[in-house]
Design a protein around this motif. Sequence first.
Motif, PDB file in Angstrom:
ATOM      1  N   ILE A 108       4.037   1.022   2.385  1.00  0.00           N
ATOM      2  CA  ILE A 108       3.759   0.402   3.668  1.00  0.00           C
ATOM      3  C   ILE A 108       3.066  -0.918   3.360  1.00  0.00           C
ATOM      4  O   ILE A 108       2.147  -0.954   2.560  1.00  0.00           O
ATOM      5  N   GLY A 109       3.493  -1.979   3.961  1.00  0.00           N
ATOM      6  CA  GLY A 109       2.764  -3.216   3.814  1.00  0.00           C
ATOM      7  C   GLY A 109       3.548  -4.380   3.268  1.00  0.00           C
ATOM      8  O   GLY A 109       3.115  -5.513   3.402  1.00  0.00           O
ATOM      9  N   ARG A 110       4.662  -4.146   2.658  1.00  0.00           N
ATOM     10  CA  ARG A 110       5.411  -5.269   2.092  1.00  0.00           C
ATOM     11  C   ARG A 110       5.926  -6.206   3.171  1.00  0.00           C
ATOM     12  O   ARG A 110       6.119  -7.382   2.916  1.00  0.00           O
ATOM     13  N   GLU A 111       6.128  -5.683   4.353  1.00  0.00           N
ATOM     14  CA  GLU A 111       6.669  -6.504   5.432  1.00  0.00           C
ATOM     15  C   GLU A 111       5.571  -7.158   6.284  1.00  0.00           C
ATOM     16  O   GLU A 111       5.872  -7.885   7.219  1.00  0.00           O
ATOM     17  N   ALA A 152      -1.374  -4.503   7.106  1.00  0.00           N
ATOM     18  CA  ALA A 152      -0.856  -3.398   6.300  1.00  0.00           C
ATOM     19  C   ALA A 152      -1.783  -2.193   6.373  1.00  0.00           C
ATOM     20  O   ALA A 152      -1.328  -1.053   6.486  1.00  0.00           O
ATOM     21  N   GLU A 153      -3.091  -2.434   6.334  1.00  0.00           N
ATOM     22  CA  GLU A 153      -4.050  -1.333   6.440  1.00  0.00           C
ATOM     23  C   GLU A 153      -3.959  -0.664   7.806  1.00  0.00           C
ATOM     24  O   GLU A 153      -4.066   0.556   7.920  1.00  0.00           O
ATOM     25  N   MET A 168       0.848  -1.161   0.000  1.00  0.00           N
ATOM     26  CA  MET A 168       0.000   0.000   0.000  1.00  0.00           C
ATOM     27  C   MET A 168       0.900   1.232   0.000  1.00  0.00           C
ATOM     28  O   MET A 168       1.874   1.275   0.732  1.00  0.00           O
ATOM     29  N   ARG A 169       0.545   2.187  -0.803  1.00  0.00           N
ATOM     30  CA  ARG A 169       1.324   3.414  -0.846  1.00  0.00           C
ATOM     31  C   ARG A 169       0.662   4.465   0.010  1.00  0.00           C
ATOM     32  O   ARG A 169      -0.558   4.557   0.073  1.00  0.00           O
ATOM     33  N   THR A 170       1.475   5.293   0.633  1.00  0.00           N
ATOM     34  CA  THR A 170       0.956   6.428   1.368  1.00  0.00           C
ATOM     35  C   THR A 170       0.534   7.483   0.361  1.00  0.00           C
ATOM     36  O   THR A 170       0.993   7.472  -0.784  1.00  0.00           O
ATOM     37  N   PRO A 171      -0.326   8.417   0.758  1.00  0.00           N
ATOM     38  CA  PRO A 171      -0.715   9.476  -0.168  1.00  0.00           C
ATOM     39  C   PRO A 171       0.483  10.357  -0.511  1.00  0.00           C
ATOM     40  O   PRO A 171       1.444  10.434   0.254  1.00  0.00           O
ATOM     41  N   LEU A 172       0.407  11.034  -1.637  1.00  0.00           N
ATOM     42  CA  LEU A 172       1.451  11.956  -2.031  1.00  0.00           C
ATOM     43  C   LEU A 172       1.508  13.074  -1.005  1.00  0.00           C
ATOM     44  O   LEU A 172       0.483  13.662  -0.655  1.00  0.00           O
TER      45      LEU A 172
END
Length: 50
Positions: free
Chosen positions: A19-22, A29-30, A1-5
Amino acid sequence: MRTPLHFDPATGKRGRYWIGREYKTKTEAERALRKWHTDHEAGTLTLAPA
């Protein structure tokens, strides 16, 4: 999951962080992403170099 810009004051650039790959599950992740939002809005976010 990507954080917002967002604007990173340390580098002076806009960016996103992953965030979330680990995490083993999407729910974990959420949960981490929600914590990132809370910390970012509170101004207590410490960013590791990408």
